[in-house]
Design a protein around this motif. Structure first.
Motif, PDB file in Angstrom:
ATOM      1  N   GLN A 196      56.954  23.309  31.396  1.00  0.00           N
ATOM      2  CA  GLN A 196      55.607  23.706  31.017  1.00  0.00           C
ATOM      3  C   GLN A 196      54.907  24.532  32.090  1.00  0.00           C
ATOM      4  O   GLN A 196      55.071  24.292  33.285  1.00  0.00           O
ATOM      5  N   THR A 197      54.115  25.471  31.609  1.00  0.00           N
ATOM      6  CA  THR A 197      53.165  26.194  32.440  1.00  0.00           C
ATOM      7  C   THR A 197      51.783  25.810  31.931  1.00  0.00           C
ATOM      8  O   THR A 197      51.504  25.913  30.733  1.00  0.00           O
ATOM      9  N   TYR A 198      50.949  25.313  32.831  1.00  0.00           N
ATOM     10  CA  TYR A 198      49.593  24.890  32.482  1.00  0.00           C
ATOM     11  C   TYR A 198      48.597  25.970  32.877  1.00  0.00           C
ATOM     12  O   TYR A 198      48.723  26.581  33.943  1.00  0.00           O
ATOM     13  N   TYR A 199      47.606  26.180  32.019  1.00  0.00           N
ATOM     14  CA  TYR A 199      46.551  27.159  32.237  1.00  0.00           C
ATOM     15  C   TYR A 199      45.208  26.446  32.252  1.00  0.00           C
ATOM     16  O   TYR A 199      44.876  25.727  31.309  1.00  0.00           O
ATOM     17  N   LEU A 200      44.462  26.660  33.317  1.00  0.00           N
ATOM     18  CA  LEU A 200      43.095  26.147  33.391  1.00  0.00           C
ATOM     19  C   LEU A 200      42.191  27.205  32.774  1.00  0.00           C
ATOM     20  O   LEU A 200      42.188  28.365  33.208  1.00  0.00           O
ATOM     21  N   CYS A 201      41.443  26.813  31.757  1.00  0.00           N
ATOM     22  CA  CYS A 201      40.603  27.744  31.002  1.00  0.00           C
ATOM     23  C   CYS A 201      39.161  27.249  30.991  1.00  0.00           C
ATOM     24  O   CYS A 201      38.903  26.055  30.913  1.00  0.00           O
ATOM     25  N   GLN A 202      38.234  28.199  31.042  1.00  0.00           N
ATOM     26  CA  GLN A 202      36.804  27.895  30.973  1.00  0.00           C
ATOM     27  C   GLN A 202      36.271  28.395  29.642  1.00  0.00           C
ATOM     28  O   GLN A 202      36.344  29.586  29.344  1.00  0.00           O
ATOM     29  N   LEU A 203      35.761  27.472  28.845  1.00  0.00           N
ATOM     30  CA  LEU A 203      35.177  27.812  27.556  1.00  0.00           C
ATOM     31  C   LEU A 203      33.903  28.626  27.785  1.00  0.00           C
ATOM     32  O   LEU A 203      33.084  28.278  28.636  1.00  0.00           O
ATOM     33  N   LYS A 204      33.729  29.683  27.042  1.00  0.00           N
ATOM     34  CA  LYS A 204      32.518  30.492  27.154  1.00  0.00           C
ATOM     35  C   LYS A 204      31.381  29.841  26.375  1.00  0.00           C
ATOM     36  O   LYS A 204      31.605  29.119  25.400  1.00  0.00           O
ATOM     37  N   ASP A 205      30.152  30.102  26.823  1.00  0.00           N
ATOM     38  CA  ASP A 205      28.967  29.505  26.206  1.00  0.00           C
ATOM     39  C   ASP A 205      28.827  29.845  24.722  1.00  0.00           C
ATOM     40  O   ASP A 205      28.315  29.048  23.948  1.00  0.00           O
ATOM     41  N   ARG A 244      63.091  24.016  27.370  1.00  0.00           N
ATOM     42  CA  ARG A 244      62.367  24.937  26.495  1.00  0.00           C
ATOM     43  C   ARG A 244      61.070  25.344  27.175  1.00  0.00           C
ATOM     44  O   ARG A 244      60.298  24.476  27.613  1.00  0.00           O
ATOM     45  N   PRO A 245      60.787  26.640  27.252  1.00  0.00           N
ATOM     46  CA  PRO A 245      59.493  27.067  27.818  1.00  0.00           C
ATOM     47  C   PRO A 245      58.341  26.605  26.927  1.00  0.00           C
ATOM     48  O   PRO A 245      58.422  26.668  25.711  1.00  0.00           O
ATOM     49  N   ASN A 246      57.275  26.151  27.580  1.00  0.00           N
ATOM     50  CA  ASN A 246      56.130  25.588  26.889  1.00  0.00           C
ATOM     51  C   ASN A 246      54.880  25.938  27.690  1.00  0.00           C
ATOM     52  O   ASN A 246      54.940  26.012  28.912  1.00  0.00           O
ATOM     53  N   VAL A 247      53.785  26.146  26.997  1.00  0.00           N
ATOM     54  CA  VAL A 247      52.494  26.396  27.652  1.00  0.00           C
ATOM     55  C   VAL A 247      51.506  25.325  27.216  1.00  0.00           C
ATOM     56  O   VAL A 247      51.606  24.786  26.114  1.00  0.00           O
ATOM     57  N   ALA A 248      50.570  24.996  28.104  1.00  0.00           N
ATOM     58  CA  ALA A 248      49.549  23.989  27.798  1.00  0.00           C
ATOM     59  C   ALA A 248      48.216  24.456  28.368  1.00  0.00           C
ATOM     60  O   ALA A 248      48.171  25.111  29.410  1.00  0.00           O
ATOM     61  N   ALA A 249      47.130  24.101  27.668  1.00  0.00           N
ATOM     62  CA  ALA A 249      45.789  24.539  28.049  1.00  0.00           C
ATOM     63  C   ALA A 249      44.930  23.375  28.511  1.00  0.00           C
ATOM     64  O   ALA A 249      44.773  22.382  27.800  1.00  0.00           O
ATOM     65  N   LEU A 250      44.378  23.516  29.701  1.00  0.00           N
ATOM     66  CA  LEU A 250      43.362  22.598  30.228  1.00  0.00           C
ATOM     67  C   LEU A 250      42.042  23.330  30.036  1.00  0.00           C
ATOM     68  O   LEU A 250      41.709  24.240  30.801  1.00  0.00           O
ATOM     69  N   ILE A 251      41.310  22.990  29.006  1.00  0.00           N
ATOM     70  CA  ILE A 251      40.088  23.719  28.660  1.00  0.00           C
ATOM     71  C   ILE A 251      38.883  22.910  29.113  1.00  0.00           C
ATOM     72  O   ILE A 251      38.710  21.755  28.710  1.00  0.00           O
ATOM     73  N   LEU A 252      38.060  23.545  29.938  1.00  0.00           N
ATOM     74  CA  LEU A 252      36.832  22.927  30.436  1.00  0.00           C
ATOM     75  C   LEU A 252      35.632  23.535  29.731  1.00  0.00           C
ATOM     76  O   LEU A 252      35.581  24.746  29.502  1.00  0.00           O
ATOM     77  N   ASN A 253      34.639  22.693  29.421  1.00  0.00           N
ATOM     78  CA  ASN A 253      33.388  23.222  28.890  1.00  0.00           C
ATOM     79  C   ASN A 253      32.405  23.453  30.042  1.00  0.00           C
ATOM     80  O   ASN A 253      32.735  23.212  31.208  1.00  0.00           O
ATOM     81  N   LYS A 254      31.212  23.894  29.723  1.00  0.00           N
ATOM     82  CA  LYS A 254      30.234  24.233  30.766  1.00  0.00           C
ATOM     83  C   LYS A 254      29.832  23.038  31.621  1.00  0.00           C
ATOM     84  O   LYS A 254      29.369  23.198  32.744  1.00  0.00           O
ATOM     85  N   ASP A 255      30.017  21.811  31.102  1.00  0.00           N
ATOM     86  CA  ASP A 255      29.678  20.596  31.848  1.00  0.00           C
ATOM     87  C   ASP A 255      30.835  20.088  32.699  1.00  0.00           C
ATOM     88  O   ASP A 255      30.727  19.026  33.319  1.00  0.00           O
ATOM     89  N   GLY A 256      31.954  20.818  32.695  1.00  0.00           N
ATOM     90  CA  GLY A 256      33.126  20.392  33.467  1.00  0.00           C
ATOM     91  C   GLY A 256      33.958  19.338  32.769  1.00  0.00           C
ATOM     92  O   GLY A 256      34.829  18.722  33.376  1.00  0.00           O
ATOM     93  N   ASN A 257      33.691  19.122  31.469  1.00  0.00           N
ATOM     94  CA  ASN A 257      34.485  18.170  30.697  1.00  0.00           C
ATOM     95  C   ASN A 257      35.751  18.837  30.177  1.00  0.00           C
ATOM     96  O   ASN A 257      35.766  20.038  29.892  1.00  0.00           O
TER      97      ASN A 257
END
Length: 158
Positions: free
Chosen positions: A95-104, A5-18
């Motif tokens: 799964q397809t993983y997406y690296l995302c940067q949270l905006k301020d 089954r196709p699946n997507v996942a989010a790796l969300i980083l905040n401004k501190d790299g967490n």
């Protein structure tokens, strides 16, 4: 033939790299990334935006997608596989993983969405991620993802 089954996942980083991790609502102590299945005919990135909105309340203008990597596969455990094959005809997930940067100016994470997937969230340094938070059938995928995106090895050395 094994179907995934196709699946997507989010790796969300905040401004501190967490890195954002969320605790499953139905499984206390099980932490993972926001993720979900791709609907029939839905583009992967559209599924990502939908899953993030549904699970943690962020709209696509609250973060930037920096990169993506795919073809991470796992099989459901045998005791679950029969149910999943009946439900949607698949033996596992790709799964397809997406690296995302949270905006301020993004609002706070909100896990109190309906239906509720998560009970809590927290921000961690990527190297703090612990495979013990996951069922064993997901260990290899999460280890590969953390290595590919952050250069971090989660698997014990043999």
């Amino acid at each position: 033939m094994v179907r995934y089954r196709p699946n997507v996942a989010a790796l969300i980083l905040n401004k501190d790299g967490n890195l954002l991790i969320c605790e499953r609502y139905t499984v206390p102590g099980a932490w993972q990334f926001p993720q979900g299945g791709v609907d029939s005919g839905e583009a992967l990135e559209a599924a990502l935006f939908r899953e993030i909105r549904e699970e943690i309340g962020l709209e696509k203008n609250h973060y930037d997608v920096l990169e993506s990597r795919g073809d991470y596969r796992y099989l459901y455990p045998p005791d679950v596989r029969a149910k999943k094959i009946k439900k949607h005809g698949n033996h596992g997930q790709e799964q397809t993983y997406y690296l995302c940067q949270l905006k301020d100016d993004a609002p706070p994470i909100n896990v109190n969405q309906s239906p509720q997937e998560f009970r809590a969230y927290r921000w961690i340094h990527p190297e703090e991620f612990d495979l013990d938070w996951l069922p064993s059938f997901k260990h290899e995928v999460y280890s590969s993802v953390m290595q590919d995106f952050f250069g971090i090895s989660l698997m014990p050395e043999s």
